[in-house]
Design a protein around this motif. Sequence first.
Motif, mmCIF file in Angstrom:
data_model
loop_
_atom_site.group_PDB
_atom_site.id
_atom_site.type_symbol
_atom_site.label_atom_id
_atom_site.label_comp_id
_atom_site.label_asym_id
_atom_site.label_seq_id
_atom_site.Cartn_x
_atom_site.Cartn_y
_atom_site.Cartn_z
ATOM 1 N N GLU A 205 0.877 -1.172 0.000
ATOM 2 C CA GLU A 205 0.000 0.000 0.000
ATOM 3 C C GLU A 205 0.910 1.216 0.000
ATOM 4 O OE1 GLU A 205 -2.111 -0.491 3.618
ATOM 5 O OE2 GLU A 205 -3.076 -2.367 2.989
ATOM 6 N N SER A 206 0.683 2.139 -0.918
ATOM 7 C CA SER A 206 1.574 3.292 -1.041
ATOM 8 C C SER A 206 0.740 4.542 -1.276
ATOM 9 C CB SER A 206 2.558 3.078 -2.202
ATOM 10 O OG SER A 206 3.557 4.061 -2.214
ATOM 11 N N ASP A 207 1.003 5.579 -0.472
ATOM 12 C CA ASP A 207 0.192 6.794 -0.532
ATOM 13 C C ASP A 207 1.076 8.033 -0.547
ATOM 14 O OD1 ASP A 207 -2.696 5.815 -0.169
ATOM 15 O OD2 ASP A 207 -1.674 4.844 1.505
ATOM 16 N N ILE A 208 0.484 9.112 -1.044
ATOM 17 C CA ILE A 208 1.056 10.455 -0.935
ATOM 18 C C ILE A 208 0.142 11.211 0.014
ATOM 19 C CG2 ILE A 208 1.695 12.564 -2.157
ATOM 20 C CD1 ILE A 208 2.008 10.892 -4.694
ATOM 21 N N ARG A 209 0.609 11.424 1.238
ATOM 22 C CA ARG A 209 -0.235 11.970 2.293
ATOM 23 C C ARG A 209 -0.121 13.483 2.449
ATOM 24 N NH1 ARG A 209 -3.919 8.015 3.700
ATOM 25 N NH2 ARG A 209 -2.875 6.082 4.365
ATOM 26 N N ARG A 210 1.076 14.032 2.325
ATOM 27 C CA ARG A 210 1.305 15.417 2.700
ATOM 28 C C ARG A 210 0.956 16.380 1.578
ATOM 29 N NH1 ARG A 210 7.471 14.820 4.138
ATOM 30 N NH2 ARG A 210 7.274 13.708 2.150
ATOM 31 N N ALA A 211 0.391 17.506 1.959
ATOM 32 C CA ALA A 211 0.074 18.542 0.979
ATOM 33 C C ALA A 211 1.352 19.004 0.300
ATOM 34 C CB ALA A 211 -0.604 19.720 1.671
ATOM 35 N N GLY A 212 1.332 19.034 -1.024
ATOM 36 C CA GLY A 212 2.488 19.471 -1.789
ATOM 37 C C GLY A 212 3.474 18.378 -2.119
ATOM 38 N N ALA A 213 3.302 17.194 -1.525
ATOM 39 C CA ALA A 213 4.206 16.079 -1.825
ATOM 40 C C ALA A 213 3.895 15.512 -3.207
ATOM 41 C CB ALA A 213 4.083 15.001 -0.770
ATOM 42 N N GLU A 214 4.923 15.023 -3.884
ATOM 43 C CA GLU A 214 4.762 14.467 -5.230
ATOM 44 C C GLU A 214 4.991 12.964 -5.281
ATOM 45 O OE1 GLU A 214 7.336 16.485 -7.905
ATOM 46 O OE2 GLU A 214 6.544 18.476 -7.459
ATOM 47 N N ALA A 215 5.817 12.453 -4.376
ATOM 48 C CA ALA A 215 6.176 11.031 -4.384
ATOM 49 C C ALA A 215 5.662 10.362 -3.122
ATOM 50 C CB ALA A 215 7.688 10.874 -4.495
ATOM 51 N N ASP A 216 5.639 9.026 -3.132
ATOM 52 C CA ASP A 216 5.109 8.290 -1.981
ATOM 53 C C ASP A 216 5.836 8.680 -0.705
ATOM 54 O OD1 ASP A 216 7.056 5.669 -1.185
ATOM 55 O OD2 ASP A 216 7.383 6.472 -3.196
ATOM 56 N N ASP A 217 5.052 8.941 0.338
ATOM 57 C CA ASP A 217 5.628 9.298 1.633
ATOM 58 C C ASP A 217 5.068 8.446 2.768
ATOM 59 O OD1 ASP A 217 3.077 10.356 1.844
ATOM 60 O OD2 ASP A 217 3.715 12.446 1.887
ATOM 61 N N ASP A 218 4.270 7.425 2.416
ATOM 62 C CA ASP A 218 3.675 6.549 3.431
ATOM 63 C C ASP A 218 3.411 5.201 2.769
ATOM 64 O OD1 ASP A 218 2.493 5.529 5.706
ATOM 65 O OD2 ASP A 218 0.573 6.540 5.371
ATOM 66 N N THR A 219 4.321 4.255 2.964
ATOM 67 C CA THR A 219 4.259 2.991 2.229
ATOM 68 C C THR A 219 4.404 1.803 3.174
ATOM 69 O OG1 THR A 219 5.055 3.923 0.137
ATOM 70 C CG2 THR A 219 5.446 1.585 0.489
ATOM 71 N N PHE A 220 3.610 0.773 2.893
ATOM 72 C CA PHE A 220 3.654 -0.496 3.639
ATOM 73 C C PHE A 220 3.886 -1.619 2.647
ATOM 74 C CE2 PHE A 220 1.067 -4.290 4.646
ATOM 75 C CZ PHE A 220 1.789 -4.772 5.724
ATOM 76 N N ILE A 221 4.805 -2.536 2.986
ATOM 77 C CA ILE A 221 5.113 -3.671 2.114
ATOM 78 C C ILE A 221 5.002 -4.947 2.933
ATOM 79 C CG2 ILE A 221 6.773 -4.689 0.505
ATOM 80 C CD1 ILE A 221 8.267 -1.961 0.590
ATOM 81 N N ALA A 222 4.220 -5.886 2.440
ATOM 82 C CA ALA A 222 4.138 -7.216 3.061
ATOM 83 C C ALA A 222 4.833 -8.210 2.142
ATOM 84 C CB ALA A 222 2.682 -7.618 3.280
ATOM 85 N N VAL A 223 5.809 -8.912 2.679
ATOM 86 C CA VAL A 223 6.568 -9.895 1.910
ATOM 87 C C VAL A 223 6.361 -11.269 2.531
ATOM 88 C CG1 VAL A 223 8.858 -10.626 1.146
ATOM 89 C CG2 VAL A 223 8.319 -8.180 1.297
ATOM 90 N N THR A 224 5.941 -12.227 1.712
ATOM 91 C CA THR A 224 5.931 -13.622 2.131
ATOM 92 C C THR A 224 7.180 -14.275 1.560
ATOM 93 O OG1 THR A 224 3.516 -13.697 2.108
ATOM 94 C CG2 THR A 224 4.693 -15.803 2.097
ATOM 95 N N ARG A 350 -0.228 -0.037 -7.069
ATOM 96 C CA ARG A 350 -0.927 0.586 -8.191
ATOM 97 C C ARG A 350 -2.172 -0.198 -8.583
ATOM 98 N NH1 ARG A 350 2.508 -0.229 -12.975
ATOM 99 N NH2 ARG A 350 1.343 -2.190 -13.065
ATOM 100 N N ASP A 351 -2.040 -1.519 -8.665
ATOM 101 C CA ASP A 351 -3.130 -2.362 -9.166
ATOM 102 C C ASP A 351 -3.973 -2.982 -8.045
ATOM 103 O OD1 ASP A 351 -2.065 -1.770 -11.615
ATOM 104 O OD2 ASP A 351 -1.058 -3.695 -11.871
ATOM 105 N N ARG A 352 -3.534 -2.798 -6.799
ATOM 106 C CA ARG A 352 -4.239 -3.353 -5.641
ATOM 107 C C ARG A 352 -4.365 -4.876 -5.735
ATOM 108 N NH1 ARG A 352 -8.912 1.177 -4.120
ATOM 109 N NH2 ARG A 352 -7.457 2.964 -4.146
ATOM 110 N N VAL A 353 -3.224 -5.484 -6.005
ATOM 111 C CA VAL A 353 -3.152 -6.942 -6.095
ATOM 112 C C VAL A 353 -1.911 -7.432 -5.375
ATOM 113 C CG1 VAL A 353 -4.383 -7.044 -8.292
ATOM 114 C CG2 VAL A 353 -1.875 -6.871 -8.291
ATOM 115 N N ALA A 354 -1.908 -8.684 -4.987
ATOM 116 C CA ALA A 354 -0.690 -9.334 -4.514
ATOM 117 C C ALA A 354 0.077 -9.830 -5.723
ATOM 118 C CB ALA A 354 -1.014 -10.471 -3.567
#
Length: 357
Positions: A205-224, A350-354
Amino acid sequence: MTRTPLRVGLVGYGLAGSVFHAPLIGATEGLVLDTVVTSNPRRREQALAEFPEVRVAPAPGELFDRAAELDLVVVASPNRTHVPLATAALKAGLPVVVDKPIAGMAAEARELAALAEDRGLLLSVFQNRRWDNDFLTLRKLLAEGELGDVWRFESRFERWRPQPKGGWRESGDPEEIGGLLYDLGSHVVDQALVLFGPAAEVYAESDIRRAGAEADDDTFIAVTHTSGVRSHLYVTATTAQLGPRFRVLGSRAGYVKYGLDPQEAALREGRRPGTTAGWGAEAEELWGRVGAGESPVTGGGRPEPTLPGDYPAYYAAVTRALTEGGANPVTALEAAAALDVLEAARRSARDRVAVTL
């Protein structure tokens, strides 16, 4: 018999070059910083103030033109330049260290690895967080079987920076390879793969949270992992309350560790390995805890002494690789495996898939 120091050319004198690479090169027996490449007048003056004997060049072409005078090139310039500069250095016959991420795509990293192998040259990637104090301590606990079979690995590289700082690291231009996924994500993914082996599946899950931000600044990665371990990895600039750096849960016990390795802060403050007593050491009150069935916050478990962090070990290993045929401390193929995960994470978000690897 005293060996003549290896002469190092350093491309870039921003954060990576001035805070990490130059001080560590300067502290490594068998290396000498010969040339710094920067076109920035302020950084030129900074380099000369910190290393009075160093030569300063305005462009990397000068390094490659006098390749016979150098023994190693370190690429610590913006991410978009890593592949072309590493390629040029290898073609000039020079071994190379590249700051992470080595490239924007795993295929590019593998092409660089093939070029280096074809030329018989060292190509190493600066993954300094393998020598963080908490990571070294966790590796020790795992080697000793203290936690039993690990089921879940939680790793957080969290910051509270509500206002974007700007610059290429936070650029939304894909060619810049900015954003936290490729910045801090390069560290947490590399650590997870070193600890628990190859990845089988990735969800992000990857988001751009802050006003004025252009690139991801809040990302979670789950790895099996193929080993069955599940890694949950967080990289963010938007965390108002920081979580534990590591939370590792096994069949016998867990390990919880708060706080960051002190070496980056020490380097930023101008302290140097070899001249600072207790380099990489941590105060006892910051040690993590090992236990089962209780919260470390309320005193559960026993304190686990944190091993000293050891960033100097990276360049010491590079020196041995070049002079004695020692092992490459971080190979380009290892970096490519981490990039496989980062690319899968970007696609998953991007695609909301595993994504299966």
